[in-house]
Design a protein around this motif. Structure first.
Motif, PDB file in Angstrom:
ATOM      1  N   ASP A  64       0.826  -1.213   0.000  1.00 36.90           N
ATOM      2  CA  ASP A  64       0.000   0.000   0.000  1.00 36.90           C
ATOM      3  C   ASP A  64       0.859   1.261   0.000  1.00 36.90           C
ATOM      4  O   ASP A  64       0.614   2.194  -0.773  1.00 36.90           O
ATOM      5  CB  ASP A  64      -0.954   0.005   1.201  1.00 36.90           C
ATOM      6  N   ALA A  65       1.870   1.287   0.856  1.00 34.71           N
ATOM      7  CA  ALA A  65       2.718   2.479   0.974  1.00 34.71           C
ATOM      8  C   ALA A  65       3.534   2.692  -0.301  1.00 34.71           C
ATOM      9  O   ALA A  65       3.611   3.818  -0.829  1.00 34.71           O
ATOM     10  CB  ALA A  65       3.639   2.360   2.177  1.00 34.71           C
ATOM     11  N   TYR A  66       4.144   1.625  -0.813  1.00 36.22           N
ATOM     12  CA  TYR A  66       4.969   1.753  -2.005  1.00 36.22           C
ATOM     13  C   TYR A  66       4.122   2.049  -3.246  1.00 36.22           C
ATOM     14  O   TYR A  66       4.513   2.853  -4.107  1.00 36.22           O
ATOM     15  CB  TYR A  66       5.787   0.489  -2.232  1.00 36.22           C
ATOM     16  N   ASN A  67       2.973   1.416  -3.349  1.00 31.55           N
ATOM     17  CA  ASN A  67       2.100   1.654  -4.491  1.00 31.55           C
ATOM     18  C   ASN A  67       1.651   3.112  -4.524  1.00 31.55           C
ATOM     19  O   ASN A  67       1.658   3.763  -5.581  1.00 31.55           O
ATOM     20  CB  ASN A  67       0.887   0.728  -4.417  1.00 31.55           C
ATOM     21  N   GLN A  68       1.288   3.634  -3.372  1.00 30.75           N
ATOM     22  CA  GLN A  68       0.869   5.034  -3.289  1.00 30.75           C
ATOM     23  C   GLN A  68       2.028   5.972  -3.654  1.00 30.75           C
ATOM     24  O   GLN A  68       1.838   6.972  -4.354  1.00 30.75           O
ATOM     25  CB  GLN A  68       0.360   5.350  -1.885  1.00 30.75           C
ATOM     26  N   LYS A  69       3.227   5.626  -3.217  1.00 23.99           N
ATOM     27  CA  LYS A  69       4.401   6.458  -3.492  1.00 23.99           C
ATOM     28  C   LYS A  69       4.727   6.488  -4.982  1.00 23.99           C
ATOM     29  O   LYS A  69       5.006   7.556  -5.550  1.00 23.99           O
ATOM     30  CB  LYS A  69       5.589   5.922  -2.697  1.00 23.99           C
ATOM     31  N   ILE A  70       4.699   5.328  -5.632  1.00 22.91           N
ATOM     32  CA  ILE A  70       4.983   5.260  -7.065  1.00 22.91           C
ATOM     33  C   ILE A  70       3.911   5.999  -7.861  1.00 22.91           C
ATOM     34  O   ILE A  70       4.203   6.772  -8.781  1.00 22.91           O
ATOM     35  CB  ILE A  70       5.078   3.799  -7.538  1.00 22.91           C
ATOM     36  N   ARG A  71       2.657   5.779  -7.502  1.00 20.71           N
ATOM     37  CA  ARG A  71       1.559   6.439  -8.206  1.00 20.71           C
ATOM     38  C   ARG A  71       1.632   7.956  -8.069  1.00 20.71           C
ATOM     39  O   ARG A  71       1.322   8.694  -9.011  1.00 20.71           O
ATOM     40  CB  ARG A  71       0.216   5.927  -7.702  1.00 20.71           C
ATOM     41  N   ALA A  72       2.047   8.429  -6.909  1.00 18.96           N
ATOM     42  CA  ALA A  72       2.169   9.875  -6.694  1.00 18.96           C
ATOM     43  C   ALA A  72       3.227  10.461  -7.618  1.00 18.96           C
ATOM     44  O   ALA A  72       3.052  11.558  -8.174  1.00 18.96           O
ATOM     45  CB  ALA A  72       2.508  10.160  -5.237  1.00 18.96           C
ATOM     46  N   ALA A  73       4.340   9.733  -7.812  1.00 22.32           N
ATOM     47  CA  ALA A  73       5.406  10.217  -8.695  1.00 22.32           C
ATOM     48  C   ALA A  73       4.938  10.248 -10.146  1.00 22.32           C
ATOM     49  O   ALA A  73       5.229  11.196 -10.886  1.00 22.32           O
ATOM     50  CB  ALA A  73       6.637   9.323  -8.556  1.00 22.32           C
ATOM     51  N   VAL A  74       4.204   9.231 -10.563  1.00 17.94           N
ATOM     52  CA  VAL A  74       3.703   9.169 -11.941  1.00 17.94           C
ATOM     53  C   VAL A  74       2.655  10.257 -12.163  1.00 17.94           C
ATOM     54  O   VAL A  74       2.650  10.932 -13.197  1.00 17.94           O
ATOM     55  CB  VAL A  74       3.118   7.770 -12.237  1.00 17.94           C
ATOM     56  N   GLU A  75       1.777  10.451 -11.187  1.00 15.73           N
ATOM     57  CA  GLU A  75       0.721  11.454 -11.318  1.00 15.73           C
ATOM     58  C   GLU A  75       1.290  12.865 -11.321  1.00 15.73           C
ATOM     59  O   GLU A  75       0.840  13.732 -12.078  1.00 15.73           O
ATOM     60  CB  GLU A  75      -0.282  11.305 -10.173  1.00 15.73           C
ATOM     61  N   ALA A  76       2.322  13.107 -10.507  1.00 14.45           N
ATOM     62  CA  ALA A  76       2.919  14.448 -10.420  1.00 14.45           C
ATOM     63  C   ALA A  76       3.581  14.864 -11.720  1.00 14.45           C
ATOM     64  O   ALA A  76       3.775  16.066 -11.976  1.00 14.45           O
ATOM     65  CB  ALA A  76       3.932  14.493  -9.284  1.00 14.45           C
ATOM     66  N   THR A  77       3.942  13.890 -12.552  1.00 14.31           N
ATOM     67  CA  THR A  77       4.628  14.182 -13.823  1.00 14.31           C
ATOM     68  C   THR A  77       3.772  13.799 -15.025  1.00 14.31           C
ATOM     69  O   THR A  77       4.292  13.582 -16.119  1.00 14.31           O
ATOM     70  CB  THR A  77       5.960  13.417 -13.893  1.00 14.31           C
ATOM     71  N   ALA A  78       2.461  13.717 -14.823  1.00 17.67           N
ATOM     72  CA  ALA A  78       1.553  13.272 -15.884  1.00 17.67           C
ATOM     73  C   ALA A  78       1.761  14.072 -17.166  1.00 17.67           C
ATOM     74  O   ALA A  78       1.775  15.306 -17.153  1.00 17.67           O
ATOM     75  CB  ALA A  78       0.109  13.396 -15.415  1.00 17.67           C
ATOM     76  N   GLY A  79       1.945  13.363 -18.258  1.00 13.96           N
ATOM     77  CA  GLY A  79       2.072  14.000 -19.564  1.00 13.96           C
ATOM     78  C   GLY A  79       3.429  14.589 -19.884  1.00 13.96           C
ATOM     79  O   GLY A  79       3.653  15.080 -20.995  1.00 13.96           O
ATOM     80  N   GLN A  80       4.368  14.538 -18.963  1.00 14.57           N
ATOM     81  CA  GLN A  80       5.661  15.162 -19.186  1.00 14.57           C
ATOM     82  C   GLN A  80       6.654  14.179 -19.826  1.00 14.57           C
ATOM     83  O   GLN A  80       6.718  13.014 -19.432  1.00 14.57           O
ATOM     84  CB  GLN A  80       6.239  15.683 -17.869  1.00 14.57           C
ATOM     85  N   TYR A  81       7.404  14.689 -20.783  1.00 13.42           N
ATOM     86  CA  TYR A  81       8.439  13.880 -21.423  1.00 13.42           C
ATOM     87  C   TYR A  81       9.552  14.790 -21.910  1.00 13.42           C
ATOM     88  O   TYR A  81       9.387  16.012 -22.010  1.00 13.42           O
ATOM     89  CB  TYR A  81       7.869  13.052 -22.578  1.00 13.42           C
ATOM     90  N   LEU A  82      10.704  14.205 -22.218  1.00 16.50           N
ATOM     91  CA  LEU A  82      11.856  14.954 -22.703  1.00 16.50           C
ATOM     92  C   LEU A  82      11.848  14.984 -24.230  1.00 16.50           C
ATOM     93  O   LEU A  82      11.659  13.953 -24.877  1.00 16.50           O
ATOM     94  CB  LEU A  82      13.158  14.323 -22.206  1.00 16.50           C
TER      95      LEU A  82
END
Length: 334
Positions: free
Chosen positions: A148-166
């Motif tokens: 639960d803790a790790y899944n939430q942490k990974i999802r937060a990182a993906v959501e915080a950068t939604a749509g961003q790419y180099l």
């Protein structure tokens, strides 16, 4: 009559053929590198990416077709990236490092999607070909009580950068990444084709930050000789074992560019494959009983060092600064 037919063909060419001459150029096809973890071959490209949107660079896609063990599956891009980030980087890493990994993984997936090596699929889950990915079921087994803790942490990182790419020159960059470097990353030209944004830069990780940062591989003289003769039958190992090792040449990052063995110059990248070394940042010595490789870091060394990114994040750097450091000259789109 003939004149009428000729004019008809000319009109047809203008309508259908001439626009083809105006199409945007595709990325040049890179050389095929040796595969290993987070060391995916540069995908072949057969068509140009989507054109620029009116407001700037084309947006990242909402979905992607992924080749899994069960076949091609269309996945939501965000859900796909949760599985990639969780598979490619320890969930215990700093939040900003995880965000940097999410952007690099999205960028790499978009770059892979430019090619057609997987048919209807745009990217696969084989770490030796594209980038790693793990299902939710696999993550539950891996993380156990920390799910639960790790899944939430990974999802937060993906959501915080939604749509961003180099992006580089309007196209998704080849956002290569690796586990750890020995003080500096590798210039892409030492492994694949040169790239203006994949040059050697400093990387701060040390043995205090990286498990198994320094590793060793030992071979008996017989195994050492036979392995090299299989690849280079012209090599001469008739003399004393202590004379088999000749001149070593290092590249700008301090890794082995080439090494003379048995009178033959062998590239560091080839030696890494032949002896399954963790990187080309190695020293080789004859101990009197065996040949010993002492290796520092893990991976091809090109692009972002994951452990280096974690150290930078721990020291207060944001994911945007981390990405700018490891991919200089790229633009963060989205």
């Amino acid at each position: 009559m003939k004149k009428t037919i000729l004019l008809s063909y000319l009109a047809l060419f203008i309508v259908l053929g001439f626009p083809l001459l105006l199409r945007g150029r595709a990325l040049p096809e890179p050389e095929t590198p040796a595969p290993s973890a987070a060391e995916s071959p540069v995908p072949e490209t057969s068509s140009a990416p989507a054109p620029l949107a009116a407001s700037g660079l084309a947006p990242a896609p909402d979905s992607i077709v992924v080749l899994t063990a069960e076949g091609a599956v269309t996945m939501d891009m965000q859900e796909y990236l949760v599985g990639v980030v969780a598979a490619e980087m320890p969930a215990s890493f700093q939040d900003e490092a995880l965000k940097a990994q999410a952007v690099a993984a999205r960028t790499y997936a978009m770059y892979c999607a430019l090619g057609q090596k997987h048919g209807e699929a745009q990217v696969c889950t084989d770490y030796a070909c594209c980038q790693a990915w793990q299902s939710d079921e696999a993550l539950r087994q891996k993380w156990g009580g920390d799910y639960d803790a790790y899944n939430q942490k990974i999802r937060a990182a993906v959501e915080a950068t939604a749509g961003q790419y180099l992006s580089y020159e309007g196209q998704p960059a080849f956002a290569a990444f690796h586990s750890s470097s020995a003080g500096a990353t590798e210039d892409c030209g030492q492994v694949w084709n040169p790239s203006p944004y994949l040059i050697s830069v400093s990387s701060p990780e040390t043995a205090e930050d990286v498990p198994n940062y320094v590793s060793t591989v030992e071979c008996t003289p017989l195994d050492f000789r036979d392995t090299l003769l299989y690849a280079h039958p012209e090599a001469d190992f008739t003399g004393e074992e202590s004379d088999w090792i000749g001149q070593i040449s290092l590249d700008g990052s301090g890794r082995v560019a080439s090494l003379v063995l048995g009178g033959v110059s062998v590239k560091g990248t080839e030696l890494r494959q032949l002896f399954r070394l963790r990187s080309t940042a190695f020293a080789l010595e004859y101990t009197g009983e065996s040949f010993r490789f002492t290796v520092t870091g893990y991976g091809h060394g090109v692009g972002m060092s994951q452990y280096g990114a974690n150290v930078m994040a721990r020291e207060g750097e944001t994911y945007t600064n981390i990405l700018a450091h490891y991919y200089p000259g790229t633009v963060l789109a989205g």
